[in-house]
Structures are given as C-alpha cells and as structure tokens.
Design a protein around this motif. Structure first.
Motif, PDB file in Angstrom:
ATOM      1  N   PRO A   1      50.573  36.313  47.097  1.00 43.85           N
ATOM      2  CA  PRO A   1      50.039  35.181  46.231  1.00 43.85           C
ATOM      3  C   PRO A   1      48.536  35.013  46.385  1.00 43.85           C
ATOM      4  O   PRO A   1      47.870  34.628  45.228  1.00 43.85           O
ATOM      5  N   ARG A   2      48.299  34.670  47.607  1.00 43.62           N
ATOM      6  CA  ARG A   2      46.783  34.461  48.013  1.00 43.62           C
ATOM      7  C   ARG A   2      45.847  35.544  47.515  1.00 43.62           C
ATOM      8  O   ARG A   2      44.843  35.511  46.824  1.00 43.62           O
ATOM      9  N   ILE A   3      46.371  36.795  47.705  1.00 45.87           N
ATOM     10  CA  ILE A   3      45.591  38.002  47.422  1.00 45.87           C
ATOM     11  C   ILE A   3      45.183  38.033  46.227  1.00 45.87           C
ATOM     12  O   ILE A   3      44.145  38.291  45.456  1.00 45.87           O
ATOM     13  N   LEU A   4      46.435  37.814  45.167  1.00 46.01           N
ATOM     14  CA  LEU A   4      46.228  37.923  43.606  1.00 46.01           C
ATOM     15  C   LEU A   4      45.263  36.823  43.203  1.00 46.01           C
ATOM     16  O   LEU A   4      44.653  36.999  42.335  1.00 46.01           O
ATOM     17  N   GLU A   5      45.443  35.495  43.761  1.00 41.34           N
ATOM     18  CA  GLU A   5      44.463  34.779  43.581  1.00 41.34           C
ATOM     19  C   GLU A   5      43.180  34.737  44.113  1.00 41.34           C
ATOM     20  O   GLU A   5      42.118  34.680  43.031  1.00 41.34           O
ATOM     21  N   LEU A   6      42.735  35.394  45.092  1.00 38.51           N
ATOM     22  CA  LEU A   6      41.281  35.689  45.358  1.00 38.51           C
ATOM     23  C   LEU A   6      41.123  36.954  44.391  1.00 38.51           C
ATOM     24  O   LEU A   6      39.660  36.815  43.934  1.00 38.51           O
ATOM     25  N   LEU A   7      41.753  37.792  44.003  1.00 43.87           N
ATOM     26  CA  LEU A   7      41.224  38.810  43.140  1.00 43.87           C
ATOM     27  C   LEU A   7      41.094  38.315  41.668  1.00 43.87           C
ATOM     28  O   LEU A   7      40.178  38.666  41.183  1.00 43.87           O
TER      29      LEU A   7
ATOM     30  N   LEU B   1      53.899  36.097  38.284  1.00 42.71           N
ATOM     31  CA  LEU B   1      53.693  35.958  39.826  1.00 42.71           C
ATOM     32  C   LEU B   1      52.141  35.171  39.733  1.00 42.71           C
ATOM     33  O   LEU B   1      51.948  34.393  40.810  1.00 42.71           O
ATOM     34  N   ILE B   2      51.519  35.200  38.725  1.00 39.64           N
ATOM     35  CA  ILE B   2      50.248  34.320  38.580  1.00 39.64           C
ATOM     36  C   ILE B   2      50.204  33.698  37.171  1.00 39.64           C
ATOM     37  O   ILE B   2      50.989  34.102  36.397  1.00 39.64           O
TER      38      ILE B   2
ATOM     39  N   GLY C   1      46.462  42.964  38.538  1.00 42.29           N
ATOM     40  CA  GLY C   1      46.574  41.740  37.905  1.00 42.29           C
ATOM     41  C   GLY C   1      47.276  41.332  36.549  1.00 42.29           C
ATOM     42  O   GLY C   1      48.202  40.454  36.420  1.00 42.29           O
ATOM     43  N   ALA C   2      47.094  42.269  35.720  1.00 42.80           N
ATOM     44  CA  ALA C   2      47.906  42.426  34.548  1.00 42.80           C
ATOM     45  C   ALA C   2      49.399  42.311  34.801  1.00 42.80           C
ATOM     46  O   ALA C   2      50.313  41.565  34.167  1.00 42.80           O
ATOM     47  N   ARG C   3      49.889  43.124  35.495  1.00 43.72           N
ATOM     48  CA  ARG C   3      51.232  43.525  35.912  1.00 43.72           C
ATOM     49  C   ARG C   3      51.890  42.278  36.410  1.00 43.72           C
ATOM     50  O   ARG C   3      52.850  41.633  36.438  1.00 43.72           O
ATOM     51  N   ALA C   4      50.948  41.458  37.514  1.00 39.16           N
ATOM     52  CA  ALA C   4      51.507  40.270  38.201  1.00 39.16           C
ATOM     53  C   ALA C   4      51.598  39.109  37.295  1.00 39.16           C
ATOM     54  O   ALA C   4      52.412  38.477  37.372  1.00 39.16           O
TER      55      ALA C   4
END
Length: 186
Positions: free
Chosen positions: A131-137, A185-186, A177-180
């Motif tokens: 979750p944090r990695i996705l947020e930063l990306l 997930l985001i 990101g699109a898949r998440a």
C-alpha cells in the motif's frame, strides 16, 4: 452450472483474484472427500480480503498455490467439465479433449507455482509494504525519496517495486498502478 459441484470429487480452480467466481451463487465446494486445488495470481495477497480468503480456503483443506504465470481463469470439475471465465461471462465445456487440454495447461502452471504458506513467508513483507509503495508511486515520488520515506535502502525499494509489478501481473510501473486500481488496492 453450480449443480455440477454437488457430487464433485475433484475441483481445480485458477483465478487472478477471489472476485472471479464471486458473482455466481457460490464458490466451488471443498470439504470431506473433495480434492480441491486453487491456483491464484500473487495479487490476491495484496488485497486483505483476498489474502484472508486464500488462507481460509487453505485452512479448510484445499491445496492453495500462487503463480506468477499468466492464468486463464478456469474451474475444472472431476476432469470432465471445464468452466472458463470470460469478460463478465463464462463458458462450460464438456468436450473431453478440450477439458484435458485445459487441465494440462493448469497442471503446467501448478508445477511452476509456490505453496501459499511458502509464498507468504518469502513475500509477506511485500504484501505489508505494497500500500505504501503504491501510494508513493501514485504520488510520483522518485525512487531515492520513496526509499527514504519508507526507511529502506534504495536497492531494497527498487527490488520491492519490481516484485510488486510482477505480483500485479504488470509489465511496467504504470501498468501496476492501473492493475492496483482495478483490484481496488488504491
């Protein structure tokens, strides 16, 4: 089609996530005397509900494995019937040669997969960091600032991003990101 499971002795299931078959009345059975093998993509473990479901299925006696191999979402009942997921629909196949071909593809992916417990042992921290990695990306943070923000080395951060991209079945950070987003997930 779910009546096919009433007397099933063996159920084989491949899915990218736990939502694939959720729109139908029930999930494939598991219980006394039923051999169940479930093969999921790693992204299932990034979603807390999906991870909990996979663990529950495993604790109920099913064999659950994780694969990075691309999957055709499928259920095979008693090696006689294959149910293939499509774009919001599914197809039931009874032709023995086709069912056998689908089972052969499943078995090839199964052979290259990892037991759920082993995968979680090896990649559990990725599931926690995701979750944090996705947020930063998503915020467009560069690798070095993102690694600092997470309190990990740049090398570890990059490795985890690469693992996350692979886990989501993506070929790029953008696609991850699109898949998440698609998985909620985001």
């Amino acid at each position: 089609t779910w009546h096919l499971f009433a007397k099933a002795r063996e159920v084989t299931c491949a899915a990218k996530d736990v939502r694939t078959w959720a729109s139908h009345n029930q999930a494939p059975p598991q219980g006394k005397g039923v051999r169940v093998r479930r093969l999921y993509r790693p992204g299932v473990l990034l979603d807390p509900t999906g991870a909990q479901h996979a663990r529950h299925v495993a604790s109920s006696g099913a064999q659950v494995r994780i694969t990075t191999t691309e999957l055709n979402e499928t259920i095979i009942v008693d090696r006689r019937v294959a149910i293939l997921a499509g774009d919001g629909s599914f197809t039931v196949v009874w032709i023995p040669a086709v069912v056998q071909g689908v089972l052969t593809l499943f078995n090839a992916a199964w052979g290259k997969s990892t037991a759920l417990a082993d995968y979680e042992r090896d990649y559990g921290d990725l599931c926690e960091m995701a979750p944090r990695i996705l947020e930063l990306l998503g915020a467009g943070a560069g690798d070095a600032p993102a690694a600092r923000a997470m309190g990990i080395s740049l090398r570890t951060y990059r490795r985890r991003v690469d693992d996350l991209v692979k886990t989501l079945g993506a070929s790029s950070r953008f696609q991850a990101g699109a898949r998440a987003r698609e998985l909620g997930l985001i």
